[in-house]
Design a protein around this motif. Structure first.
Motif, PDB file in Angstrom:
ATOM      1  N   LEU A 168      -5.500  -6.325   8.239  1.00 51.97           N
ATOM      2  CA  LEU A 168      -6.162  -6.265   6.706  1.00 51.97           C
ATOM      3  C   LEU A 168      -7.770  -6.737   7.043  1.00 51.97           C
ATOM      4  O   LEU A 168      -8.584  -6.378   6.602  1.00 51.97           O
ATOM      5  N   ILE A 169      -7.888  -7.574   8.322  1.00 51.82           N
ATOM      6  CA  ILE A 169      -9.251  -7.542   8.805  1.00 51.82           C
ATOM      7  C   ILE A 169      -9.104  -7.431  10.433  1.00 51.82           C
ATOM      8  O   ILE A 169      -8.052  -7.965  11.100  1.00 51.82           O
ATOM      9  N   GLU A 170      -9.989  -6.596  10.856  1.00 51.85           N
ATOM     10  CA  GLU A 170     -10.073  -6.375  12.265  1.00 51.85           C
ATOM     11  C   GLU A 170     -11.502  -6.657  12.608  1.00 51.85           C
ATOM     12  O   GLU A 170     -12.589  -6.350  12.022  1.00 51.85           O
ATOM     13  N   ASN A 171     -11.754  -7.364  13.885  1.00 53.24           N
ATOM     14  CA  ASN A 171     -13.044  -7.898  14.227  1.00 53.24           C
ATOM     15  C   ASN A 171     -13.266  -7.909  15.803  1.00 53.24           C
ATOM     16  O   ASN A 171     -13.169  -8.797  16.415  1.00 53.24           O
ATOM     17  N   PHE A 172     -13.963  -6.652  16.223  1.00 57.81           N
ATOM     18  CA  PHE A 172     -13.937  -6.400  17.466  1.00 57.81           C
ATOM     19  C   PHE A 172     -15.355  -6.760  18.036  1.00 57.81           C
ATOM     20  O   PHE A 172     -16.489  -6.460  17.501  1.00 57.81           O
ATOM     21  N   GLU A 173     -15.269  -7.486  19.166  1.00 55.61           N
ATOM     22  CA  GLU A 173     -16.753  -7.989  19.563  1.00 55.61           C
ATOM     23  C   GLU A 173     -17.650  -7.016  20.332  1.00 55.61           C
ATOM     24  O   GLU A 173     -16.732  -6.260  21.135  1.00 55.61           O
ATOM     25  N   PRO A 174     -18.683  -6.719  20.332  1.00 55.63           N
ATOM     26  CA  PRO A 174     -19.383  -5.767  20.984  1.00 55.63           C
ATOM     27  C   PRO A 174     -19.308  -5.893  22.253  1.00 55.63           C
ATOM     28  O   PRO A 174     -19.010  -4.667  23.124  1.00 55.63           O
ATOM     29  N   LYS A 175     -19.196  -6.867  23.107  1.00 58.66           N
ATOM     30  CA  LYS A 175     -19.187  -7.125  24.314  1.00 58.66           C
ATOM     31  C   LYS A 175     -17.874  -6.646  25.080  1.00 58.66           C
ATOM     32  O   LYS A 175     -17.693  -6.680  26.174  1.00 58.66           O
TER      33      LYS A 175
ATOM     34  N   ASP B 225     -10.467   3.535   7.113  1.00 62.46           N
ATOM     35  CA  ASP B 225      -9.328   4.369   7.012  1.00 62.46           C
ATOM     36  C   ASP B 225      -8.092   3.711   6.375  1.00 62.46           C
ATOM     37  O   ASP B 225      -7.489   4.300   5.743  1.00 62.46           O
ATOM     38  N   MET B 226      -8.087   2.473   6.831  1.00 67.78           N
ATOM     39  CA  MET B 226      -6.869   1.712   5.939  1.00 67.78           C
ATOM     40  C   MET B 226      -7.340   1.423   4.458  1.00 67.78           C
ATOM     41  O   MET B 226      -6.519   1.628   3.854  1.00 67.78           O
ATOM     42  N   ARG B 227      -8.732   1.400   4.402  1.00 71.14           N
ATOM     43  CA  ARG B 227      -8.801   1.350   2.756  1.00 71.14           C
ATOM     44  C   ARG B 227      -8.550   2.264   2.076  1.00 71.14           C
ATOM     45  O   ARG B 227      -8.197   2.306   0.782  1.00 71.14           O
ATOM     46  N   MET B 228      -8.758   3.404   2.583  1.00 67.79           N
ATOM     47  CA  MET B 228      -8.394   4.782   2.010  1.00 67.79           C
ATOM     48  C   MET B 228      -7.105   4.998   1.406  1.00 67.79           C
ATOM     49  O   MET B 228      -6.456   5.398   0.724  1.00 67.79           O
ATOM     50  N   THR B 229      -6.096   4.290   2.402  1.00 72.07           N
ATOM     51  CA  THR B 229      -4.671   4.220   2.058  1.00 72.07           C
ATOM     52  C   THR B 229      -4.331   3.388   0.695  1.00 72.07           C
ATOM     53  O   THR B 229      -3.323   3.363   0.378  1.00 72.07           O
ATOM     54  N   TYR B 230      -5.259   2.587   0.557  1.00 74.14           N
ATOM     55  CA  TYR B 230      -4.968   1.610  -0.697  1.00 74.14           C
ATOM     56  C   TYR B 230      -5.831   1.970  -1.867  1.00 74.14           C
ATOM     57  O   TYR B 230      -5.857   1.098  -2.870  1.00 74.14           O
TER      58      TYR B 230
ATOM     59  N   GLU C 151      -3.241  -4.476  -6.364  1.00 74.19           N
ATOM     60  CA  GLU C 151      -2.250  -5.189  -5.509  1.00 74.19           C
ATOM     61  C   GLU C 151      -2.895  -5.922  -4.541  1.00 74.19           C
ATOM     62  O   GLU C 151      -2.411  -7.022  -4.209  1.00 74.19           O
ATOM     63  N   LEU C 152      -3.830  -5.245  -3.893  1.00 76.04           N
ATOM     64  CA  LEU C 152      -4.521  -5.780  -2.558  1.00 76.04           C
ATOM     65  C   LEU C 152      -5.567  -6.654  -2.989  1.00 76.04           C
ATOM     66  O   LEU C 152      -5.548  -8.051  -2.531  1.00 76.04           O
ATOM     67  N   ARG C 153      -6.192  -6.755  -4.454  1.00 75.18           N
ATOM     68  CA  ARG C 153      -6.959  -7.573  -4.657  1.00 75.18           C
ATOM     69  C   ARG C 153      -6.294  -8.955  -5.046  1.00 75.18           C
ATOM     70  O   ARG C 153      -6.764 -10.059  -5.058  1.00 75.18           O
ATOM     71  N   ARG C 154      -5.065  -8.732  -5.471  1.00 73.48           N
ATOM     72  CA  ARG C 154      -4.184  -9.947  -6.100  1.00 73.48           C
ATOM     73  C   ARG C 154      -3.958 -10.742  -4.889  1.00 73.48           C
ATOM     74  O   ARG C 154      -4.028 -11.839  -4.761  1.00 73.48           O
ATOM     75  N   ALA C 155      -3.612  -9.939  -3.655  1.00 71.58           N
ATOM     76  CA  ALA C 155      -3.202 -10.619  -2.362  1.00 71.58           C
ATOM     77  C   ALA C 155      -4.419 -11.426  -1.730  1.00 71.58           C
ATOM     78  O   ALA C 155      -4.215 -12.358  -1.421  1.00 71.58           O
ATOM     79  N   VAL C 156      -5.537 -10.903  -1.810  1.00 70.07           N
ATOM     80  CA  VAL C 156      -6.566 -11.292  -1.230  1.00 70.07           C
ATOM     81  C   VAL C 156      -7.136 -12.507  -2.080  1.00 70.07           C
ATOM     82  O   VAL C 156      -7.512 -13.682  -1.399  1.00 70.07           O
ATOM     83  N   GLU C 157      -7.165 -12.362  -3.395  1.00 66.99           N
ATOM     84  CA  GLU C 157      -7.398 -13.763  -4.179  1.00 66.99           C
ATOM     85  C   GLU C 157      -6.594 -14.850  -4.116  1.00 66.99           C
ATOM     86  O   GLU C 157      -6.938 -15.964  -3.911  1.00 66.99           O
TER      87      GLU C 157
ATOM     88  N   GLY D 263       0.717  -1.144  -0.018  1.00 72.53           N
ATOM     89  CA  GLY D 263       0.050   0.004  -0.080  1.00 72.53           C
ATOM     90  C   GLY D 263       1.029   1.296   0.024  1.00 72.53           C
ATOM     91  O   GLY D 263       2.022   1.268   0.123  1.00 72.53           O
ATOM     92  N   SER D 264       0.189   2.276   0.018  1.00 72.38           N
ATOM     93  CA  SER D 264       1.021   3.829  -0.333  1.00 72.38           C
ATOM     94  C   SER D 264       1.311   4.094   1.149  1.00 72.38           C
ATOM     95  O   SER D 264       2.525   4.771   1.389  1.00 72.38           O
TER      96      SER D 264
END
Length: 247
Positions: A163-170, A196-201, A207-213, A142-143
């Motif tokens: 690349l993924i964050e997943n905070f539980e409400p509790k 906000d991280m998506r904005m930096t990509y 390149e991000l799509r290639r990595a995720v795929e 990323g930039s």
């Protein structure tokens, strides 16, 4: 709400998740703009290679008991800083295990300043590492923030950082904070890449799509995250869901 409520106790202990794969849940840190700073539970992953060497991803604090437990697994050989904001505890691991090689994602030195003032290797390519036979290296450039992710082939475990964050409400505190996490795209069960991280990509989406795929193609059984609830099953499905905005 107590500080411990944000985290995943017991802390600073090895927790097996698959053959030769462990996680260590660490303390919560405060991160973000001057206000509000949000609470982020931390998590390290350790992989033992077939030669006994330990691969340590995104180290958490090294207590005496944790050091003894890690040493019982084998020699620490590789210490990984996977993106520019995951480096803080690397110096104490380096001091404890001076024989280990340090590997840093792009821009860590820029971010860390004098805290990382020692020789270290920097990730530039995806192959050519001592762990290639067992761990695939995937770079999402990323930039501002580039992240280096890893797939442990024998256990089909994918190790991500932010690349993924997943905070539980509790675990995130009073209900008004839920809206901040939800707006950020990181509230469980809909955890994804922070907005906000998506904005930096923006300029690096191909390149991000290639990595995720590539990650999806590997069909991970589980996906370990550095922050929040990780995914013990249906890893490929969770990737498709979390990155539907990109794919």
């Amino acid at each position: 709400m107590s500080k411990c409520s944000h985290t995943y106790p017991p802390l600073n202990v090895l927790k097996p998740v698959a053959d030769n794969v462990w996680i260590v849940d660490g303390p919560a840190i405060r991160f973000g703009f001057s206000w509000p700073k949000l609470s982020f539970p931390t998590r390290m992953t350790i992989v033992r290679l077939s030669n006994g060497a330990l691969f340590v991803h995104s180290p958490t604090p090294l207590t005496e008991d944790l050091r003894a437990a890690v040493e019982s697994l084998g020699p620490v050989s590789h210490i990984i800083g996977p993106n520019r904001i995951h480096y803080w505890w690397i110096p104490e691991w380096r001091a404890a295990f001076p024989q280990a090689e340090i590997w840093l994602a792009p821009n860590i030195r820029e971010q860390a300043g004098k805290r990382i003032d020692f020789p270290a290797n920097e990730f530039a390519v995806e192959t050519g590492y001592a762990w290639d036979d067992e761990i695939e290296t995937i770079i999402a450039p990323g930039s501002y923030m580039s992240e280096v992710d890893f797939f442990h082939k024998p256990s089909r475990t994918l190790v991500l950082t932010d690349l993924i964050e997943n905070f539980e409400p509790k675990k995130v505190g009073p209900w008004p904070l839920h809206w901040l996490y939800r707006l950020g795209g990181v509230l469980d069960p809909h955890g994804s890449m922070p907005r906000d991280m998506r904005m930096t990509y923006r300029d690096n989406k191909p390149e991000l799509r290639r990595a995720v795929e590539r990650m999806i193609e590997l069909e991970p059984e589980r996906v370990i995250l550095a922050h929040g609830r990780w995914y013990p099953s249906d890893g490929a499905g969770e990737l498709k869901r979390a990155f539907s905005w990109l794919l």
